[in-house]
Design a protein around this motif. Structure first.
Motif, mmCIF file in Angstrom:
data_model
loop_
_atom_site.group_PDB
_atom_site.id
_atom_site.type_symbol
_atom_site.label_atom_id
_atom_site.label_comp_id
_atom_site.label_asym_id
_atom_site.label_seq_id
_atom_site.Cartn_x
_atom_site.Cartn_y
_atom_site.Cartn_z
ATOM 1 N N UNK A 9 -3.582 21.238 -27.758
ATOM 2 C CA UNK A 9 -3.778 22.723 -27.127
ATOM 3 C C UNK A 9 -5.161 23.392 -27.595
ATOM 4 N N UNK A 10 -5.545 23.019 -28.772
ATOM 5 C CA UNK A 10 -6.630 23.752 -29.399
ATOM 6 C C UNK A 10 -7.639 23.063 -30.186
ATOM 7 N N UNK A 11 -7.426 21.658 -30.285
ATOM 8 C CA UNK A 11 -8.457 20.676 -30.759
ATOM 9 C C UNK A 11 -7.800 20.630 -32.391
ATOM 10 N N UNK A 12 -8.852 20.208 -33.203
ATOM 11 C CA UNK A 12 -8.582 19.675 -34.291
ATOM 12 C C UNK A 12 -8.025 21.070 -35.288
ATOM 13 N N UNK A 13 -8.709 22.067 -35.033
ATOM 14 C CA UNK A 13 -8.126 23.410 -35.807
ATOM 15 C C UNK A 13 -6.766 23.730 -35.429
ATOM 16 N N UNK A 14 -6.649 23.383 -34.117
ATOM 17 C CA UNK A 14 -5.017 23.868 -33.685
ATOM 18 C C UNK A 14 -3.953 22.959 -34.275
ATOM 19 N N UNK A 15 -4.491 21.592 -34.525
ATOM 20 C CA UNK A 15 -3.405 20.552 -35.185
ATOM 21 C C UNK A 15 -3.351 21.112 -36.450
ATOM 22 N N UNK A 16 -4.304 21.455 -37.340
ATOM 23 C CA UNK A 16 -4.095 21.999 -38.589
ATOM 24 C C UNK A 16 -3.329 23.326 -38.611
ATOM 25 N N UNK A 17 -3.381 24.255 -37.687
ATOM 26 C CA UNK A 17 -2.846 25.505 -37.915
ATOM 27 C C UNK A 17 -1.347 25.171 -37.433
ATOM 28 N N UNK A 18 -1.071 24.416 -36.402
ATOM 29 C CA UNK A 18 0.322 24.089 -36.034
ATOM 30 C C UNK A 18 1.143 23.506 -37.157
ATOM 31 N N UNK A 19 0.195 22.391 -37.885
ATOM 32 C CA UNK A 19 0.998 21.552 -38.763
ATOM 33 C C UNK A 19 1.328 22.675 -40.016
ATOM 34 N N UNK A 20 0.473 23.345 -40.178
ATOM 35 C CA UNK A 20 0.512 24.556 -41.327
ATOM 36 C C UNK A 20 1.728 25.397 -41.144
ATOM 37 N N UNK A 21 1.889 25.788 -39.799
ATOM 38 C CA UNK A 21 3.128 26.517 -39.442
ATOM 39 C C UNK A 21 4.249 25.930 -39.715
ATOM 40 N N UNK A 22 4.251 24.291 -39.312
ATOM 41 C CA UNK A 22 5.434 23.964 -39.330
ATOM 42 C C UNK A 22 6.107 23.593 -40.644
ATOM 43 N N UNK A 23 5.041 23.400 -41.707
ATOM 44 C CA UNK A 23 5.428 23.068 -43.124
ATOM 45 C C UNK A 23 5.596 24.430 -43.878
ATOM 46 N N UNK A 24 5.137 25.464 -43.410
ATOM 47 C CA UNK A 24 5.120 26.729 -44.254
ATOM 48 C C UNK A 24 6.483 27.329 -44.675
ATOM 49 N N UNK A 25 7.488 27.438 -43.601
ATOM 50 C CA UNK A 25 8.844 27.801 -44.125
ATOM 51 C C UNK A 25 9.394 26.991 -45.214
ATOM 52 N N UNK A 26 9.346 25.666 -45.174
ATOM 53 C CA UNK A 26 9.880 24.724 -45.960
ATOM 54 C C UNK A 26 9.174 24.969 -47.201
ATOM 55 N N UNK A 27 7.897 25.067 -47.422
ATOM 56 C CA UNK A 27 7.062 25.729 -48.667
ATOM 57 C C UNK A 27 7.714 26.704 -49.103
ATOM 58 N N UNK A 28 7.778 27.893 -48.548
ATOM 59 C CA UNK A 28 8.355 29.118 -49.151
ATOM 60 C C UNK A 28 9.596 28.863 -49.671
ATOM 61 N N UNK A 29 10.605 28.156 -48.811
ATOM 62 C CA UNK A 29 12.123 28.071 -49.157
ATOM 63 C C UNK A 29 11.961 27.206 -50.483
ATOM 64 N N UNK A 30 11.330 26.127 -50.602
ATOM 65 C CA UNK A 30 11.397 25.044 -51.751
ATOM 66 C C UNK A 30 10.858 25.941 -52.888
ATOM 67 N N UNK A 31 9.869 26.643 -52.532
ATOM 68 C CA UNK A 31 9.131 27.330 -53.900
ATOM 69 C C UNK A 31 10.160 28.315 -54.397
ATOM 70 N N UNK A 32 10.663 29.075 -53.624
ATOM 71 C CA UNK A 32 11.738 30.077 -53.934
ATOM 72 C C UNK A 32 13.109 29.465 -54.740
ATOM 73 N N UNK A 33 13.318 28.239 -53.989
ATOM 74 C CA UNK A 33 14.600 27.787 -54.857
ATOM 75 C C UNK A 33 14.046 26.832 -56.148
ATOM 76 N N UNK A 34 12.961 26.472 -56.298
ATOM 77 C CA UNK A 34 12.473 26.098 -57.615
ATOM 78 C C UNK A 34 12.353 26.973 -58.627
ATOM 79 N N UNK A 35 11.807 28.277 -58.188
ATOM 80 C CA UNK A 35 11.724 29.414 -59.060
ATOM 81 C C UNK A 35 13.132 30.155 -59.405
ATOM 82 N N UNK A 36 14.132 29.965 -58.548
ATOM 83 C CA UNK A 36 15.285 30.392 -59.128
ATOM 84 C C UNK A 36 16.197 29.524 -59.897
ATOM 85 N N UNK A 37 15.886 28.171 -59.698
ATOM 86 C CA UNK A 37 16.302 26.997 -60.458
ATOM 87 C C UNK A 37 15.971 27.195 -61.887
ATOM 88 N N UNK A 38 14.688 27.164 -62.057
ATOM 89 C CA UNK A 38 14.164 27.467 -63.386
ATOM 90 C C UNK A 38 14.261 28.722 -64.057
#
Length: 187
Positions: free
Chosen positions: A70-99
């Motif tokens: 859709x938008x070239x290399x930068x579009x690939x990077x942005x879409x990939x970051x969008x896909x992993x961002x929720x998991x990054x936040x949720x896992x970080x929150x769970x790690x914080x709560x666990x510790x």
């Protein structure tokens, strides 16, 4: 604007793809084919084929592919970051709560109960893959058929080499693939 749209669409994919990569396929289709029209159904089928055969999670591979389309290399990077961002936040929150709360008896009790469940899930997946490799199906009735003796031999040799000599699993995978390819090509 297209970058924000890519990020938000794949953030939804990442957030609601509960159940693994294959569970994300209908969500990706609804967002990319039906919702935005970024891909045709034929292109989407090609996308899933490529995403399955390349290393990494299907959703992340799909995000990269669609973003680049859709938008070239930068579009690939942005879409990939969008896909992993929720998991990054949720896992970080769970790690914080666990510790923060790991010493509480309630948390320890929950983890104690979850450990055997996780082992059972992993064992179930492993057993399904073993049945598929040796008998060609993952249902118990398939185990009544005659197994693929070449696959059984490769499995036993690989297992023995892993357990006895503690070889690197990557060498076992490549060696097993080479032996299987040679044997099946000669038949």
């Amino acid at each position: 604007m297209i970058y924000l749209e890519l990020f938000l669409e794949f953030a939804q994919v990442g957030l609601f793809s509960i159940g693994g990569g294959y569970a994300s396929i209908p969500i990706i289709q609804s967002r990319v084919v039906d919702g935005r029209g970024w891909l045709s159904m034929k292109d989407f089928t090609d996308l899933i084929t490529i995403a399955e055969m390349t290393p990494g999670p299907i959703a992340v591979n799909s995000a990269t592919f669609v973003g680049m389309r859709v938008a070239g290399v930068l579009g690939g990077i942005v879409a990939t970051l969008g896909c992993i961002f929720p998991a990054l936040i949720i896992v970080s929150l769970l790690a914080f709560l666990y510790y923060r709360f790991r010493n509480l008896s309630v948390v320890q009790g929950v983890l104690t109960v979850l450990r055997p469940v996780i082992v059972a899930l992993i064992a179930s997946a492993g057993l399904s893959m073993l049945m598929l490799a040796l008998w060609g199906g993952s249902a118990w009735k398939d185990c009544l058929a005659v197994p693929d003796f070449v696959a059984v031999g490769i499995f036993i040799c690989g297992f023995f080499l892993l357990r006895k000599f503690k070889l690197n699993p990557i060498f076992i995978i490549f060696g097993s693939g080479a032996v299987g390819a040679l044997f099946y090509l000669l038949i």
